[in-house]
Design an enzyme around this catalytic site. Structure first.
Site, PDB file in Angstrom:
ATOM      1  N   ASP A 132     -28.147   3.111 -16.024  1.00  0.00           N
ATOM      2  CA  ASP A 132     -27.893   1.787 -15.464  1.00  0.00           C
ATOM      3  C   ASP A 132     -28.930   1.484 -14.390  1.00  0.00           C
ATOM      4  O   ASP A 132     -29.141   2.296 -13.481  1.00  0.00           O
ATOM      5  CB  ASP A 132     -26.473   1.717 -14.876  1.00  0.00           C
ATOM      6  CG  ASP A 132     -26.026   0.279 -14.635  1.00  0.00           C
ATOM      7  OD1 ASP A 132     -26.577  -0.636 -15.285  1.00  0.00           O
ATOM      8  OD2 ASP A 132     -25.133   0.075 -13.803  1.00  0.00           O
ATOM      9  N   HIS A 139     -28.308  -9.935  -6.853  1.00  0.00           N
ATOM     10  CA  HIS A 139     -27.198  -8.992  -6.659  1.00  0.00           C
ATOM     11  C   HIS A 139     -27.580  -7.958  -5.604  1.00  0.00           C
ATOM     12  O   HIS A 139     -26.795  -7.663  -4.697  1.00  0.00           O
ATOM     13  CB  HIS A 139     -26.858  -8.302  -7.981  1.00  0.00           C
ATOM     14  CG  HIS A 139     -25.876  -7.174  -7.862  1.00  0.00           C
ATOM     15  ND1 HIS A 139     -24.524  -7.388  -7.644  1.00  0.00           N
ATOM     16  CD2 HIS A 139     -26.049  -5.823  -7.911  1.00  0.00           C
ATOM     17  CE1 HIS A 139     -23.904  -6.207  -7.575  1.00  0.00           C
ATOM     18  NE2 HIS A 139     -24.802  -5.244  -7.736  1.00  0.00           N
ATOM     19  N   GLU A 206     -23.544  -7.586 -16.833  1.00  0.00           N
ATOM     20  CA  GLU A 206     -24.849  -7.013 -17.165  1.00  0.00           C
ATOM     21  C   GLU A 206     -25.163  -7.282 -18.632  1.00  0.00           C
ATOM     22  O   GLU A 206     -24.290  -7.610 -19.425  1.00  0.00           O
ATOM     23  CB  GLU A 206     -24.839  -5.480 -16.956  1.00  0.00           C
ATOM     24  CG  GLU A 206     -24.394  -5.062 -15.574  1.00  0.00           C
ATOM     25  CD  GLU A 206     -24.805  -3.629 -15.215  1.00  0.00           C
ATOM     26  OE1 GLU A 206     -25.686  -3.067 -15.894  1.00  0.00           O
ATOM     27  OE2 GLU A 206     -24.223  -3.097 -14.251  1.00  0.00           O
ATOM     28  N   TYR A 249     -20.767   7.703  -2.611  1.00  0.00           N
ATOM     29  CA  TYR A 249     -22.104   7.493  -3.196  1.00  0.00           C
ATOM     30  C   TYR A 249     -23.252   8.117  -2.424  1.00  0.00           C
ATOM     31  O   TYR A 249     -24.358   8.238  -2.961  1.00  0.00           O
ATOM     32  CB  TYR A 249     -22.361   6.012  -3.451  1.00  0.00           C
ATOM     33  CG  TYR A 249     -22.927   5.224  -2.295  1.00  0.00           C
ATOM     34  CD1 TYR A 249     -22.122   4.857  -1.241  1.00  0.00           C
ATOM     35  CD2 TYR A 249     -24.259   4.845  -2.288  1.00  0.00           C
ATOM     36  CE1 TYR A 249     -22.634   4.124  -0.197  1.00  0.00           C
ATOM     37  CE2 TYR A 249     -24.780   4.107  -1.237  1.00  0.00           C
ATOM     38  CZ  TYR A 249     -23.965   3.741  -0.199  1.00  0.00           C
ATOM     39  OH  TYR A 249     -24.476   3.027   0.833  1.00  0.00           O
TER      40      TYR A 249
HETATM   41 MN    MN Z   1     -24.040  -1.562 -12.939  1.00  0.00          MN
END
Ligand code: MN
Length: 432
Positions: A132, A139, A206, A249
């Site tokens: 990805d 964004h 997406e 993350y």
């Molecule tokens: Mn994504």
């Protein structure tokens, strides 16, 4: 949109001209997928209106190369068909077009056509690897601004197509329910994290890029050849648990907040079908660096972007019970990408990483510059601070159980048929 110029691609040009000559015949798209007819095994098909054509079932009616290629569509996944490369897909497309527009063959073709409503759709290919990206510049700015208002983009953004390796095993076709994930989350004022259902479940608008011909390990794909390795595109919803993501993350990037489920639309719209809708990559703002030479190709900059419009709709459980239509949350253009799909592929292989037929690359969430173009709830609700009002009086900051998200996309160009991608939809179910 810039005037479409596909003089760079004579084969696509001849196709488009011939398709235009039969504009009453709905075959311009001919998207590839796999389906099982009633009582049958999965095999390759193309959608034609409300029907699906069993491609291998008409192979012997095709000539030359198209016949050989069509036989690859008889397998339960399309990896070999995609791996045959774009010239092969083009030969198949032209062969099918000649067959379908030949009135004298209509009765012979008929047994290979199945009403779509009787068929079960499957994932078009076995997805070996899923990556990805983060190419939606608006964004990236919107999300970066939530955390770093003065400096939303990190210094690498305008040089490196940012991406991470996702999880292929949890990609599902449109229509499969999404189970709300459990995960570790930590409220800002809490001393320690807790484990439980995500409270900030979101979607991401997406598009997905299907790798066609692969590249060998250690052999990068030059930017001028990247288009030969892209078979086509589908719609992708990269579901995201924002509260899990915020806690997990750093330092290695997205993990369990992203890999619990991703939804794709059933059909691969091939690059040939998309030829009329290709457009110039938008110029970078004044002062932005040019792409490094390995990512820069004049032809790719002239027509490497896609003039698609994408939209996201929501239908809550209450809307469904009341028989109300889905409500559109946003609509925006695919040209919101800072990098072309060719640049994403070339960058991915630039270190020698081998891409294989049927690998999937996500563009990253695609938001436009305005509020009505924001491609996630994180952006629409400003990080959960501003609830979104729905027409029936309900509000949302993030998704609730029973909410269904529907993503659609279409391509338009003056003088050409409008083509669609099919639905990419799924409903949220309670956490286990
Ligand atoms: Mn994504």
């Amino acid at each position: 949109m810039t005037q479409t110029d596909f003089t760079h691609d004579p084969a696509a040009q001849s196709w488009v001209k011939s398709a235009q000559g039969h504009s009453d015949f709905p075959v311009q798209n001919l998207p590839l997928g796999t389906f099982a007819p009633p009582g049958g095994k999965p095999c390759g098909g193309v959608a034609i209106g409300d029907e699906i054509l069993d491609v291998a079932g008409v192979a012997e009616m095709l000539d030359g190369e198209a016949r050989t290629i069509a036989l690859l569509a008889g397998q339960p996944t399309l990896n070999d068909l995609l791996g045959a490369g774009n010239p092969a897909l083009r030969a198949l497309r032209h062969g099918l077009f000649r067959l379908l527009t030949d009135a004298s063959r209509e009765a012979a073709v008929r047994p290979a056509l199945h009403p779509a409503t009787d068929c079960t759709l499957h994932l078009p290919a076995r997805i070996g690897d899923y990556t990805d990206f983060y190419s939606g510049i608006h964004h990236a700015v919107n999300v970066g601004s939530l955390f770093r208002p003065d400096n939303p983009l990190l210094p690498n953004y305008k040089y490196v197509p940012i991406g991470y390796h996702g999880r292929a095993s949890s990609i599902r076709l449109s229509g499969v329910d999404v189970v709300r994930p459990n995960g570790q989350t930590k409220a800002p004022d809490a001393d320690a994290p807790a484990f439980g259902p995500s409270k900030r479940l979101d979607y991401e608008l997406e598009m997905a890029i299907w790798v066609g011909r692969g590249n060998a390990l250690g052999c990068p794909v030059p930017i001028g050849e990247a288009a030969d390795h892209i078979a086509g595109i589908s719609i992708l919803n990269d579901w995201s648990a924002r509260d899990v993501q915020a806690w997990e993350y750093q330092p290695l990037g997205p993990f369990l907040a992203k890999n619990f489920h991703s939804t794709i639309s059933p059909w691969i719209v091939t690059m040939d079908a998309l030829a009329p809708y290709r457009t110039a990559q938008p110029a970078r703002p004044e002062g932005d660096p040019a792409p490094l030479p390995y990512l820069l190709d004049a032809a790719d900059q002239r027509h490497g972007a896609l003039g698609l419009t994408m939209e996201v709709l929501i239908r809550t459980a209450r809307m469904r019970a009341a028989g109300e239509a889905p409500h559109r949350l946003s609509q925006g253009p695919m040209t919101a990408m800072y990098w072309t799909i060719a640049q994403l592929l070339t960058h991915h292989a630039s270190n020698g990483c081998n891409l294989a037929p049927g690998d999937l690359l996500g563009t990253g969430t695609l938001s436009g510059p305005t509020d009505s173009e924001k491609g996630s709830l994180l952006e629409l609700s400003a990080g959960g601070k501003h609830p979104i009002a729905l027409p029936n009086g309900e509000t949302r900051t993030f998704l609730e159980d029973g909410d269904e998200i529907i993503i659609r996309a279409h391509a338009d160009a003056p003088g050409f048929a409008r083509i669609g991608f099919g639905d990419c939809r799924a409903m949220i179910c309670p956490a286990p």
